[in-house]
Design a protein around this motif. Structure first.
Motif, PDB file in Angstrom:
ATOM      1  N   ALA A 184       0.828  -1.197   0.000  1.00 42.74           N
ATOM      2  CA  ALA A 184       0.000   0.000   0.000  1.00 42.74           C
ATOM      3  C   ALA A 184       0.868   1.255   0.000  1.00 42.74           C
ATOM      4  CB  ALA A 184      -0.921  -0.008   1.211  1.00 42.74           C
ATOM      5  N   GLY A 185       0.437   2.230  -0.794  1.00 40.29           N
ATOM      6  CA  GLY A 185       1.124   3.507  -0.831  1.00 40.29           C
ATOM      7  C   GLY A 185       2.234   3.607  -1.856  1.00 40.29           C
ATOM      8  N   GLN A 186       2.612   2.482  -2.475  1.00 39.19           N
ATOM      9  CA  GLN A 186       3.691   2.512  -3.449  1.00 39.19           C
ATOM     10  C   GLN A 186       3.173   2.834  -4.847  1.00 39.19           C
ATOM     11  OE1 GLN A 186       5.727  -1.338  -2.916  1.00 39.19           O
ATOM     12  NE2 GLN A 186       7.344  -0.244  -1.811  1.00 39.19           N
ATOM     13  N   LYS A 187       4.133   3.020  -5.762  1.00 42.83           N
ATOM     14  CA  LYS A 187       3.826   3.261  -7.172  1.00 42.83           C
ATOM     15  C   LYS A 187       4.450   2.134  -7.978  1.00 42.83           C
ATOM     16  CE  LYS A 187       4.193   8.194  -6.198  1.00 42.83           C
ATOM     17  NZ  LYS A 187       5.019   9.423  -6.413  1.00 42.83           N
ATOM     18  N   ALA A 188       3.692   1.609  -8.934  1.00 45.58           N
ATOM     19  CA  ALA A 188       4.141   0.418  -9.653  1.00 45.58           C
ATOM     20  C   ALA A 188       3.845   0.546 -11.139  1.00 45.58           C
ATOM     21  CB  ALA A 188       3.456  -0.831  -9.095  1.00 45.58           C
ATOM     22  N   VAL A 189       4.599  -0.220 -11.923  1.00 47.80           N
ATOM     23  CA  VAL A 189       4.339  -0.322 -13.354  1.00 47.80           C
ATOM     24  C   VAL A 189       4.377  -1.782 -13.751  1.00 47.80           C
ATOM     25  CG1 VAL A 189       6.786   0.107 -13.886  1.00 47.80           C
ATOM     26  CG2 VAL A 189       5.054   0.394 -15.672  1.00 47.80           C
ATOM     27  N   VAL A 190       3.388  -2.198 -14.536  1.00 44.19           N
ATOM     28  CA  VAL A 190       3.289  -3.568 -15.033  1.00 44.19           C
ATOM     29  C   VAL A 190       3.475  -3.546 -16.541  1.00 44.19           C
ATOM     30  CG1 VAL A 190       1.805  -5.594 -15.296  1.00 44.19           C
ATOM     31  CG2 VAL A 190       1.715  -4.240 -13.175  1.00 44.19           C
ATOM     32  N   PHE A 191       4.441  -4.305 -17.031  1.00 43.82           N
ATOM     33  CA  PHE A 191       4.661  -4.421 -18.471  1.00 43.82           C
ATOM     34  C   PHE A 191       3.959  -5.681 -18.978  1.00 43.82           C
ATOM     35  CE2 PHE A 191       8.164  -1.903 -16.905  1.00 43.82           C
ATOM     36  CZ  PHE A 191       8.380  -0.957 -17.889  1.00 43.82           C
ATOM     37  N   GLY A 192       3.069  -5.501 -19.951  1.00 50.19           N
ATOM     38  CA  GLY A 192       2.348  -6.625 -20.513  1.00 50.19           C
ATOM     39  C   GLY A 192       0.931  -6.680 -19.985  1.00 50.19           C
ATOM     40  N   ALA A 193      -0.053  -6.433 -20.860  1.00 54.00           N
ATOM     41  CA  ALA A 193      -1.460  -6.416 -20.458  1.00 54.00           C
ATOM     42  C   ALA A 193      -2.185  -7.667 -20.915  1.00 54.00           C
ATOM     43  CB  ALA A 193      -2.144  -5.160 -21.000  1.00 54.00           C
ATOM     44  N   GLY A 194      -1.492  -8.800 -20.852  1.00 58.41           N
ATOM     45  CA  GLY A 194      -2.158 -10.083 -21.013  1.00 58.41           C
ATOM     46  C   GLY A 194      -2.811 -10.464 -19.698  1.00 58.41           C
TER      47      GLY A 194
ATOM     48  N   HIS B  81      -0.580   3.818  -7.073  1.00 57.09           N
ATOM     49  CA  HIS B  81      -0.705   4.161  -8.491  1.00 57.09           C
ATOM     50  C   HIS B  81      -0.086   3.049  -9.320  1.00 57.09           C
ATOM     51  CE1 HIS B  81      -0.311   6.431 -12.276  1.00 57.09           C
ATOM     52  NE2 HIS B  81      -1.257   7.224 -11.779  1.00 57.09           N
ATOM     53  N   VAL B  82      -0.892   2.443 -10.204  1.00 65.12           N
ATOM     54  CA  VAL B  82      -0.444   1.336 -11.045  1.00 65.12           C
ATOM     55  C   VAL B  82      -0.565   1.749 -12.505  1.00 65.12           C
ATOM     56  CG1 VAL B  82      -0.820  -1.055 -11.753  1.00 65.12           C
ATOM     57  CG2 VAL B  82      -1.115  -0.399  -9.351  1.00 65.12           C
ATOM     58  N   VAL B  83       0.552   1.670 -13.220  1.00 64.79           N
ATOM     59  CA  VAL B  83       0.599   1.955 -14.647  1.00 64.79           C
ATOM     60  C   VAL B  83       0.770   0.631 -15.390  1.00 64.79           C
ATOM     61  CG1 VAL B  83       1.818   3.168 -16.497  1.00 64.79           C
ATOM     62  CG2 VAL B  83       1.671   4.185 -14.209  1.00 64.79           C
ATOM     63  N   VAL B  84       0.055   0.440 -16.477  1.00 67.96           N
ATOM     64  CA  VAL B  84       0.199  -0.747 -17.315  1.00 67.96           C
ATOM     65  C   VAL B  84       0.739  -0.329 -18.673  1.00 67.96           C
ATOM     66  CG1 VAL B  84      -0.981  -2.668 -18.454  1.00 67.96           C
ATOM     67  CG2 VAL B  84      -1.612  -2.024 -16.117  1.00 67.96           C
ATOM     68  N   VAL B  85       1.751  -1.048 -19.151  1.00 68.18           N
ATOM     69  CA  VAL B  85       2.418  -0.746 -20.417  1.00 68.18           C
ATOM     70  C   VAL B  85       2.179  -1.883 -21.402  1.00 68.18           C
ATOM     71  CG1 VAL B  85       4.619  -0.225 -21.548  1.00 68.18           C
ATOM     72  CG2 VAL B  85       4.206   0.543 -19.184  1.00 68.18           C
ATOM     73  N   ASP B  86       1.799  -1.536 -22.625  1.00 67.72           N
ATOM     74  CA  ASP B  86       1.638  -2.523 -23.689  1.00 67.72           C
ATOM     75  C   ASP B  86       1.703  -1.780 -25.023  1.00 67.72           C
ATOM     76  OD1 ASP B  86       0.276  -5.659 -23.418  1.00 67.72           O
ATOM     77  OD2 ASP B  86       0.416  -4.758 -25.402  1.00 67.72           O
ATOM     78  N   VAL B  87       1.604  -2.530 -26.109  1.00 73.87           N
ATOM     79  CA  VAL B  87       1.618  -1.908 -27.439  1.00 73.87           C
ATOM     80  C   VAL B  87       0.292  -2.082 -28.172  1.00 73.87           C
ATOM     81  CG1 VAL B  87       4.117  -2.182 -27.689  1.00 73.87           C
ATOM     82  CG2 VAL B  87       2.591  -3.994 -28.523  1.00 73.87           C
ATOM     83  N   VAL B  88      -0.662  -2.775 -27.553  1.00 74.41           N
ATOM     84  CA  VAL B  88      -1.951  -3.054 -28.188  1.00 74.41           C
ATOM     85  C   VAL B  88      -3.021  -2.177 -27.534  1.00 74.41           C
ATOM     86  CG1 VAL B  88      -3.663  -4.811 -28.738  1.00 74.41           C
ATOM     87  CG2 VAL B  88      -1.231  -5.421 -28.644  1.00 74.41           C
ATOM     88  N   PRO B  89      -3.617  -1.258 -28.274  1.00 80.55           N
ATOM     89  CA  PRO B  89      -4.603  -0.342 -27.682  1.00 80.55           C
ATOM     90  C   PRO B  89      -5.752  -1.035 -26.955  1.00 80.55           C
ATOM     91  CG  PRO B  89      -3.946   0.463 -29.841  1.00 80.55           C
ATOM     92  CD  PRO B  89      -3.321  -0.908 -29.690  1.00 80.55           C
ATOM     93  N   SER B  90      -6.271  -2.115 -27.513  1.00 82.64           N
ATOM     94  CA  SER B  90      -7.393  -2.796 -26.867  1.00 82.64           C
ATOM     95  C   SER B  90      -6.988  -3.375 -25.515  1.00 82.64           C
ATOM     96  CB  SER B  90      -7.941  -3.901 -27.771  1.00 82.64           C
ATOM     97  OG  SER B  90      -6.945  -4.880 -28.043  1.00 82.64           O
ATOM     98  N   ARG B  91      -5.761  -3.839 -25.412  1.00 83.32           N
ATOM     99  CA  ARG B  91      -5.277  -4.345 -24.125  1.00 83.32           C
ATOM    100  C   ARG B  91      -5.189  -3.211 -23.099  1.00 83.32           C
ATOM    101  NH1 ARG B  91      -0.327  -8.613 -24.390  1.00 83.32           N
ATOM    102  NH2 ARG B  91      -1.483 -10.420 -25.137  1.00 83.32           N
ATOM    103  N   LEU B  92      -4.747  -2.059 -23.549  1.00 82.59           N
ATOM    104  CA  LEU B  92      -4.640  -0.922 -22.645  1.00 82.59           C
ATOM    105  C   LEU B  92      -6.018  -0.449 -22.192  1.00 82.59           C
ATOM    106  CD1 LEU B  92      -1.744   0.978 -24.449  1.00 82.59           C
ATOM    107  CD2 LEU B  92      -1.607  -0.428 -22.389  1.00 82.59           C
ATOM    108  N   GLU B  93      -7.010  -0.551 -23.056  1.00 82.65           N
ATOM    109  CA  GLU B  93      -8.383  -0.231 -22.660  1.00 82.65           C
ATOM    110  C   GLU B  93      -8.858  -1.185 -21.566  1.00 82.65           C
ATOM    111  OE1 GLU B  93     -10.788  -0.328 -26.138  1.00 82.65           O
ATOM    112  OE2 GLU B  93      -9.734   1.333 -27.126  1.00 82.65           O
ATOM    113  N   THR B  94      -8.517  -2.456 -21.721  1.00 82.90           N
ATOM    114  CA  THR B  94      -8.898  -3.433 -20.702  1.00 82.90           C
ATOM    115  C   THR B  94      -8.197  -3.135 -19.382  1.00 82.90           C
ATOM    116  OG1 THR B  94      -9.215  -5.125 -22.406  1.00 82.90           O
ATOM    117  CG2 THR B  94      -9.029  -5.892 -20.133  1.00 82.90           C
ATOM    118  N   ALA B  95      -6.939  -2.722 -19.459  1.00 84.30           N
ATOM    119  CA  ALA B  95      -6.202  -2.378 -18.244  1.00 84.30           C
ATOM    120  C   ALA B  95      -6.906  -1.272 -17.467  1.00 84.30           C
ATOM    121  CB  ALA B  95      -4.776  -1.962 -18.602  1.00 84.30           C
TER     122      ALA B  95
END
Length: 350
Positions: free
Chosen positions: A162-172, A189-203
């Protein structure tokens, strides 16, 4: 627990098996008999994993020879219970721990696979082999329990809190499952990184605070905007104030980005499968004191994640891109193995 057959022929069930390199087929087997310590399930749904395509490509799963049953993400309903089994009743909806089966890992080299009409859980123990879930959880979501345990283990390995900031690569499915798990445990705060727009929408739909399309944006620069600049340290240059990096993509550029971005004391966890060696300049990383952890499977998480799945199943439901009827299971395997054709395929039994 007993049934009456109208035919003198033994009752049979269908199961999907690998029959050779690159080939799968449906065969019929005798339905299992239930012993005093066993539980029999009618499978209601089974997810397709990327490893199923790998098993198919190589023609099976050692140490088994010949036809290898597929499917290690099953959920089902209890239809028979041995006299010595405690805490499990006919009609219970359950998720399964495929690793605990006494006849080998279900769908991963064991004698049974989740893409069968029925599964026999020998020596069945509640909360070891099976966990009961409420009847209102959709079967396709229940079948996510096993891959979400993989995601939960990755988050546990990362130490995200709790309270940390994170980034997840890959929205599978694993990356999205990790993002959900992080948010449910209070990661700020969680950021998700991918190259497929539909995956980012799901994130975004499952609760990510922000997304980055790494094909269009500089990830480090964007993380600086989203997470701010880390306090000064031995590390040269401005680094994002990101605490946790999680690689669920298994792509070499992810490791390079983490090395470029990591602040002093950050943590990086790799759960994605890297199929080729990855270059890592440890000398350049020395001043970051980066903690690098690897994550495999779910040593303790198979039923740890179930409560989240049950309580937030609507959120997890976004991960299922295709529900394919059991009659089309061979097509489901082909669809799941086709790059870009589907995100998460679940076979559902009528």
């Amino acid at each position: 627990m007993t049934t009456t057959e109208t035919s003198t022929e033994p009752a049979t069930m269908s199961t999907i098996v690998v029959t050779g390199p690159g080939t799968v087929d449906e065969i019929h087997e005798t339905r299992p008999e239930v012993g005093a310590s066993d539980v029999l399930l009618d499978v209601k749904a089974c997810g397709i994993c990327g490893s199923d395509a790998m098993y198919t490509a190589v023609g099976g799963i050692p140490p088994r020879q010949g036809a290898t049953p597929l499917g290690h993400e099953p959920a089902g309903v209890v239809v028979a219970v041995g006299a010595d089994v405690e805490g499990i009743a006919v009609g219970d909806h359950v998720v399964v721990n495929p690793m605990a089966a006494s006849d080998g890992i279900i769908g991963s080299g064991g004698a049974q696979g989740g893409l069968s009409e029925q599964l026999l859980i020998r020596g069945a123990k509640l909360d070891v082999h099976l966990k009961v879930i409420p009847d209102d959880v959709p079967w396709a979501v229940a079948a996510l329990n096993e891959p979400m345990a993989v995601a939960r283990h990755a988050v546990n390995r990362s130490g995200a809190k709790a309270g940390q900031k994170a980034v997840v690569f890959g929205a599978g499915p694993i990356g999205l499952g990790a993002a959900i798990s992080m948010k449910l445990r209070g990661v700020e705060h969680v950021v998700v990184v991918d190259v497929v727009p539909s995956r980012l929408e799901t994130a975004l739909a499952v609760g990510a605070d922000a997304v980055i399309n790494s094909a269009e944006e500089d990830v480090t620069a964007r993380l600086l905007e989203l997470h701010g600049t880390a306090p000064r340290s031995f590390v040269r240059g401005d680094r994002p104030d990101t605490d946790v990096y999680l690689d669920a993509a298994g792509a070499a550029p992810v490791i390079a980005t983490i090395a470029e971005s990591a602040k002093h004391g950050a943590t990086a966890t790799v759960v994605g499968v890297h199929k080729k060696p990855v270059e890592l300049d440890l000398g350049a990383l020395l001043t970051t004191e980066l903690t690098l952890t690897l994550s495999m499977g779910y040593p303790t998480e198979i039923f740890e994640v179930t409560e989240d799945l049950v309580n937030h199943w609507e959120r997890f439901a976004h991960l299922v891109s295709h529900q394919i009827p059991r009659a089309d299971a061979l097509h489901a395997l082909e669809l799941a193995a086709t790059p870009g054709a589907a995100e998460k395929v679940v076979v559902v039994f009528e």
